[in-house]
Design a protein around this motif. Structure first.
Motif, PDB file in Angstrom:
ATOM      1  N   LEU A  85      -2.418  -2.009   3.260  1.00 47.85           N
ATOM      2  CA  LEU A  85      -0.956  -2.003   3.113  1.00 47.85           C
ATOM      3  C   LEU A  85      -0.315  -0.888   3.931  1.00 47.85           C
ATOM      4  O   LEU A  85       0.744  -0.369   3.566  1.00 47.85           O
ATOM      5  CB  LEU A  85      -0.570  -1.902   1.636  1.00 47.85           C
ATOM      6  CG  LEU A  85      -0.926  -3.135   0.794  1.00 47.85           C
ATOM      7  CD1 LEU A  85      -0.648  -2.885  -0.679  1.00 47.85           C
ATOM      8  CD2 LEU A  85      -0.168  -4.365   1.253  1.00 47.85           C
ATOM      9  N   TRP A  86      -0.995  -0.493   5.036  1.00 44.78           N
ATOM     10  CA  TRP A  86      -0.391   0.318   6.087  1.00 44.78           C
ATOM     11  C   TRP A  86      -0.171   1.784   5.736  1.00 44.78           C
ATOM     12  O   TRP A  86       0.703   2.435   6.326  1.00 44.78           O
ATOM     13  CB  TRP A  86       0.917  -0.308   6.564  1.00 44.78           C
ATOM     14  CG  TRP A  86       0.766  -1.671   7.154  1.00 44.78           C
ATOM     15  CD1 TRP A  86      -0.385  -2.379   7.280  1.00 44.78           C
ATOM     16  CD2 TRP A  86       1.801  -2.483   7.702  1.00 44.78           C
ATOM     17  NE1 TRP A  86      -0.138  -3.585   7.875  1.00 44.78           N
ATOM     18  CE2 TRP A  86       1.203  -3.683   8.129  1.00 44.78           C
ATOM     19  CE3 TRP A  86       3.165  -2.320   7.867  1.00 44.78           C
ATOM     20  CZ2 TRP A  86       1.934  -4.705   8.712  1.00 44.78           C
ATOM     21  CZ3 TRP A  86       3.895  -3.341   8.451  1.00 44.78           C
ATOM     22  CH2 TRP A  86       3.285  -4.525   8.865  1.00 44.78           C
ATOM     23  N   CYS A  87      -0.898   2.350   4.787  1.00 40.25           N
ATOM     24  CA  CYS A  87      -0.907   3.814   4.649  1.00 40.25           C
ATOM     25  C   CYS A  87      -1.715   4.393   5.819  1.00 40.25           C
ATOM     26  O   CYS A  87      -2.400   3.658   6.524  1.00 40.25           O
ATOM     27  CB  CYS A  87      -1.569   4.225   3.335  1.00 40.25           C
ATOM     28  SG  CYS A  87      -0.597   3.798   1.896  1.00 40.25           S
ATOM     29  N   CYS A 102      -4.341   5.553  -0.274  1.00 37.20           N
ATOM     30  CA  CYS A 102      -3.492   4.742  -1.161  1.00 37.20           C
ATOM     31  C   CYS A 102      -4.282   3.916  -2.173  1.00 37.20           C
ATOM     32  O   CYS A 102      -4.015   3.979  -3.365  1.00 37.20           O
ATOM     33  CB  CYS A 102      -2.586   3.844  -0.329  1.00 37.20           C
ATOM     34  SG  CYS A 102      -1.325   4.813   0.502  1.00 37.20           S
ATOM     35  N   HIS A 103      -5.240   3.114  -1.711  1.00 38.02           N
ATOM     36  CA  HIS A 103      -5.964   2.249  -2.646  1.00 38.02           C
ATOM     37  C   HIS A 103      -7.466   2.317  -2.426  1.00 38.02           C
ATOM     38  O   HIS A 103      -8.209   1.423  -2.843  1.00 38.02           O
ATOM     39  CB  HIS A 103      -5.477   0.794  -2.515  1.00 38.02           C
ATOM     40  CG  HIS A 103      -3.994   0.678  -2.434  1.00 38.02           C
ATOM     41  ND1 HIS A 103      -3.332   0.482  -1.245  1.00 38.02           N
ATOM     42  CD2 HIS A 103      -3.053   0.800  -3.387  1.00 38.02           C
ATOM     43  CE1 HIS A 103      -2.027   0.474  -1.471  1.00 38.02           C
ATOM     44  NE2 HIS A 103      -1.826   0.662  -2.759  1.00 38.02           N
ATOM     45  N   GLY A 104      -7.911   3.350  -1.709  1.00 38.88           N
ATOM     46  CA  GLY A 104      -9.349   3.610  -1.642  1.00 38.88           C
ATOM     47  C   GLY A 104     -10.135   2.807  -0.630  1.00 38.88           C
ATOM     48  O   GLY A 104     -11.361   2.727  -0.736  1.00 38.88           O
ATOM     49  N   SER A 105      -9.496   2.231   0.374  1.00 38.70           N
ATOM     50  CA  SER A 105     -10.308   1.554   1.400  1.00 38.70           C
ATOM     51  C   SER A 105     -11.091   2.599   2.192  1.00 38.70           C
ATOM     52  O   SER A 105     -10.585   3.680   2.485  1.00 38.70           O
ATOM     53  CB  SER A 105      -9.423   0.747   2.359  1.00 38.70           C
ATOM     54  OG  SER A 105      -8.961  -0.405   1.715  1.00 38.70           O
TER      55      SER A 105
END
Ligand code: FES
Length: 261
Positions: A85-87, A102-105
């Motif tokens: 999502l572009w962080c 942001c979401h742990g990728s």
């Protein structure tokens, strides 16, 4: 009729190719980023591309790239925009991972391919960071050019297999070397059984020993040497015929097989 008359008058003065097809000028730019002395092994710097020297424009997240110097000395330049999502991601040298806050990728820094977190579940080619070509001249100056992929979208990294597919058709019996990064570090014994399962021979193992800040990055030319020194292996060079390397590329522990020059 009016429009046709205007076009008839202006036609000779217009560059129709440029007008009708929006060219991606980023693919033609070559930009100096730094000198190799500015980046110690296992670290990264951030730079804007294409650079305008206007801080407002250069600060655009979609112009941000991370230049990583791997522990092996090799360089990679990836878009900083996570394909989830572009962080903007960061490089963690101790874990040797690219991580998105942001979401742990988590991305493999050798390939830019997502190996954990939401980006890793996105379908190919939306699971890998776009990448710039990196070259170093005789003075150690580092230049980037030729964007491969779309920011926030990903890149067609599986075409890395196309060289092997061609060789498999033209010279199926000719042994070649492939670089094989793993989705998660393997033990040396797992590497031994994986390579023998696909009838390929490891010629270099890239691994580490120690935890966190104590971690030491190592190379070993044989399984025996790696057994004595390494706690984990994150990639190998292997020698084998193209058909076996292609079968290896389909193994679930393998990210991709890149043909060595
Ligand atoms: S934006 Fe990077 S993991 Fe969600």
């Amino acid at each position: 009729v009016f429009a046709a008359s205007i076009l008839a008058v202006l036609g000779p003065f217009l560059s129709w190719g440029d007008f009708l097809i929006r060219k991606d000028t980023r693919k033609e730019l070559r930009q100096r980023v730094a000198n190799i002395k500015d980046i110690p092994p296992n670290s990264r710097i951030t730079f804007p591309f294409p650079q305008t020297n206007n801080p407002q424009i250069d600060g655009d997240p979609f112009r941000q790239y991370g230049l990583i110097r791997l522990p092996t000395g090799e360089l990679r330049a990836y878009s900083k925009v996570c394909v989830h999502l572009w962080c903007l991601w960061d490089y963690f040298s101790t874990e040797r991972e690219i991580q998105c806050p942001c979401h742990g990728s988590v991305y493999n820094p050798d390939t830019g391919v997502a190996v954990r977190g939401p980006a890793s579940f996105q379908p190919y080619p939306n699971n890998s960071l776009p990448q710039l070509k990196v070259e170093v001249d005789g003075n150690g100056d580092i230049f980037v050019s030729q964007l491969d992929g779309r920011m926030g979208y990903g890149r067609e990294w599986k075409r890395l297999l196309s060289g092997l597919i061609e060789l498999n058709g033209a010279s199926p019996g000719q042994e070649v070397t492939g670089y094989v990064p793993f989705r998660r570090p393997l033990t040396v014994s797992e590497v031994e059984s994986l390579t023998s399962r696909y009838s390929v021979r490891p010629t270099m193992l890239y691994g580490y020993r120690g935890q966190a800040k104590e971690r030491e990055w190592l190379k070993a030319e044989t399984i025996q040497q790696a057994q004595a020194e390494m706690e984990g292996v994150y990639a190998v060079d292997v020698l084998g015929i193209p058909g076996d390397l292609l079968r290896l590329a389909d193994d679930k522990s393998v990210v991709v097989v890149m043909l060595r020059e």
